[in-house]
Design a protein around this motif. Structure first.
Motif, mmCIF file in Angstrom:
data_model
loop_
_atom_site.group_PDB
_atom_site.id
_atom_site.type_symbol
_atom_site.label_atom_id
_atom_site.label_comp_id
_atom_site.label_asym_id
_atom_site.label_seq_id
_atom_site.Cartn_x
_atom_site.Cartn_y
_atom_site.Cartn_z
ATOM 1 N N UNK A 56 -1.244 -7.191 -6.578
ATOM 2 C CA UNK A 56 -0.688 -7.950 -5.458
ATOM 3 C C UNK A 56 -1.697 -8.029 -4.311
ATOM 4 N N UNK A 57 -2.359 -6.928 -4.043
ATOM 5 C CA UNK A 57 -3.343 -6.915 -2.957
ATOM 6 C C UNK A 57 -4.534 -7.804 -3.278
ATOM 7 N N UNK A 58 -4.945 -7.829 -4.548
ATOM 8 C CA UNK A 58 -6.097 -8.664 -4.929
ATOM 9 C C UNK A 58 -5.787 -10.148 -4.799
ATOM 10 N N UNK A 59 -4.552 -10.536 -5.019
ATOM 11 C CA UNK A 59 -4.227 -11.954 -4.984
ATOM 12 C C UNK A 59 -4.350 -12.532 -3.570
ATOM 13 N N UNK A 60 -4.237 -11.683 -2.538
ATOM 14 C CA UNK A 60 -4.398 -12.170 -1.176
ATOM 15 C C UNK A 60 -5.828 -12.650 -0.930
ATOM 16 N N UNK A 61 -6.814 -11.882 -1.376
ATOM 17 C CA UNK A 61 -8.203 -12.315 -1.226
ATOM 18 C C UNK A 61 -8.479 -13.567 -2.053
ATOM 19 N N UNK B 100 1.645 6.958 -6.720
ATOM 20 C CA UNK B 100 0.567 7.881 -7.053
ATOM 21 C C UNK B 100 1.008 9.325 -6.849
ATOM 22 N N UNK B 101 1.723 9.604 -5.748
ATOM 23 C CA UNK B 101 2.185 10.965 -5.464
ATOM 24 C C UNK B 101 3.191 11.444 -6.504
ATOM 25 N N UNK B 102 4.192 10.606 -6.797
ATOM 26 C CA UNK B 102 5.217 11.003 -7.761
ATOM 27 C C UNK B 102 4.618 11.134 -9.158
ATOM 28 N N UNK B 103 3.684 10.255 -9.504
ATOM 29 C CA UNK B 103 3.058 10.319 -10.835
ATOM 30 C C UNK B 103 2.284 11.627 -11.001
ATOM 31 N N UNK B 104 1.543 12.030 -9.967
ATOM 32 C CA UNK B 104 0.820 13.293 -10.051
ATOM 33 C C UNK B 104 1.788 14.471 -10.161
ATOM 34 N N UNK B 105 2.905 14.403 -9.449
ATOM 35 C CA UNK B 105 3.917 15.464 -9.543
ATOM 36 C C UNK B 105 4.461 15.562 -10.966
ATOM 37 N N UNK B 106 4.778 14.428 -11.589
ATOM 38 C CA UNK B 106 5.291 14.433 -12.961
ATOM 39 C C UNK B 106 4.236 14.970 -13.922
ATOM 40 N N UNK C 182 0.830 -1.207 0.000
ATOM 41 C CA UNK C 182 0.000 0.000 0.000
ATOM 42 C C UNK C 182 0.868 1.262 0.000
ATOM 43 N N UNK C 183 1.998 1.204 0.710
ATOM 44 C CA UNK C 183 2.914 2.342 0.725
ATOM 45 C C UNK C 183 3.519 2.572 -0.658
ATOM 46 N N UNK C 184 3.854 1.492 -1.349
ATOM 47 C CA UNK C 184 4.381 1.610 -2.713
ATOM 48 C C UNK C 184 3.354 2.263 -3.629
#
Length: 216
Positions: free
Chosen positions: A113-118, A72-78, A65-67
C-alpha cells in the motif's frame, strides 16, 4: 536539341530546389505548431500536486505504518512462543504457524500500500509533464483527471482493507489465544509469554495503541 548533360543538370537543379522548399516548409510548420504552456508565475514556477489527494495520503500513511508495526510485534510474539520441534501433538504449533503467516501476509500487503503512493506520484508527474508539453492533446488532460479519481477510490479501498484486516486479525488471534500461548500441554513453563499473558491484555494492547479504533 539540348545535350543530355544540360538536361541532367536542369533536372538536378529542380530536384535540389524542391528539396530546399520542402525542408523550409516543414521547419516553418513545426515552429508554428509548437506551443509551450506557460505556467502561472513564469518559468520555474512550482506546479503543485492535487492537494486533496496529498492531504488524504498524509492521513492514511500513518495508519498503514501503524498496522505494519502492530503485525510485526504480534508476529514476533507468536514466533517466540513456538516450542521446540517434537513428533506428534503439533496441532497447536500449526495454529501458531498459520497465525504468524497471516500476520506476515498483512504486513507485506501494508508495505505494498505504501509503495503504490510513490507509483501514483510518479505516474501523475509524467502525465502532467506530457500535458504541459502537448497542451493541444485533450486526452492527456482527461487522463490526469481519471488517474486522480482512480487514486482517490484506491485510497478509500485501502482504508477499508486496513479496517477489515484489523478486525480479522483481532478475531482470529483471540479465538486461538489459548493454542497460541500453549500449543502443547507439556513443558509450558519454558514458553515466553511476553506482554500478552491473557486475552484481555492482548485485546487492550491491540485496541488502544495508536490512533486507530475498532469502531472508526
Amino acid at each position: 536539341m539540348a545535350s543530355p548533360l544540360k538536361l541532367e543538370q536542369d533536372v538536378q537543379g529542380k530536384v535540389d530546389s524542391f528539396r530546399a522548399r520542402i525542408a523550409q516548409e516543414a521547419e516553418d510548420l513545426t515552429q508554428s505548431s509548437i506551443k509551450v504552456l506557460v505556467l502561472p508565475g513564469g518559468e520555474g514556477q512550482l506546479l503543485r500536486s492535487n492537494q486533496h489527494l496529498v492531504e488524504l495520503i498524509q492521513h492514511v500513511k500513518p495508519e498503514i505504518e501503524l498496522l505494519r508495526e502492530k503485525c510485526n510485534t504480534v508476529r514476533m510474539w507468536v514466533q517466540l512462543l513456538l516450542p521446540k520441534a517434537e513428533d506428534g501433538n503439533n496441532f497447536g504449533v500449526s495454529i501458531q504457524e498459520d497465525t504468524a503467516d497471516q500476520l506476515w501476509t498483512v504486513e507485506s500487503t501494508a508495505a505494498s500500500y505504501l509503495r503504490r503512493f510513490s507509483t501514483y506520484y510518479n505516474t501523475q508527474a509524467k502525465l502532467v509533464s506530457k500535458t504541459v508539453k502537448y497542451p493541444q492533446v485533450e486526452d492527456y488532460r482527461r487522463t490526469v483527471a481519471e488517474v486522480n479519481e482512480k487514486e482517490y477510490q484506491s485510497v478509500r479501498q485501502i482504508l477499508l482493507h486496513v479496517r477489515n484486516q484489523y478486525a480479522t486479525l483481532h478475531d482470529v488471534t483471540l479465538k486461538n489465544i489459548e493454542k497460541i500461548e500453549t500449543p502443547r500441554s507439556t513443558n509450558t513453563d519454558n514458553l515466553y509469554r511476553g506482554p500478552f499473558s491473557t486475552p484481555l491484555s492482548f485485546r487492550s494492547w491491540l485496541s488502544c495503541s495508536g490512533s486507530w479504533k475498532a469502531g472508526s
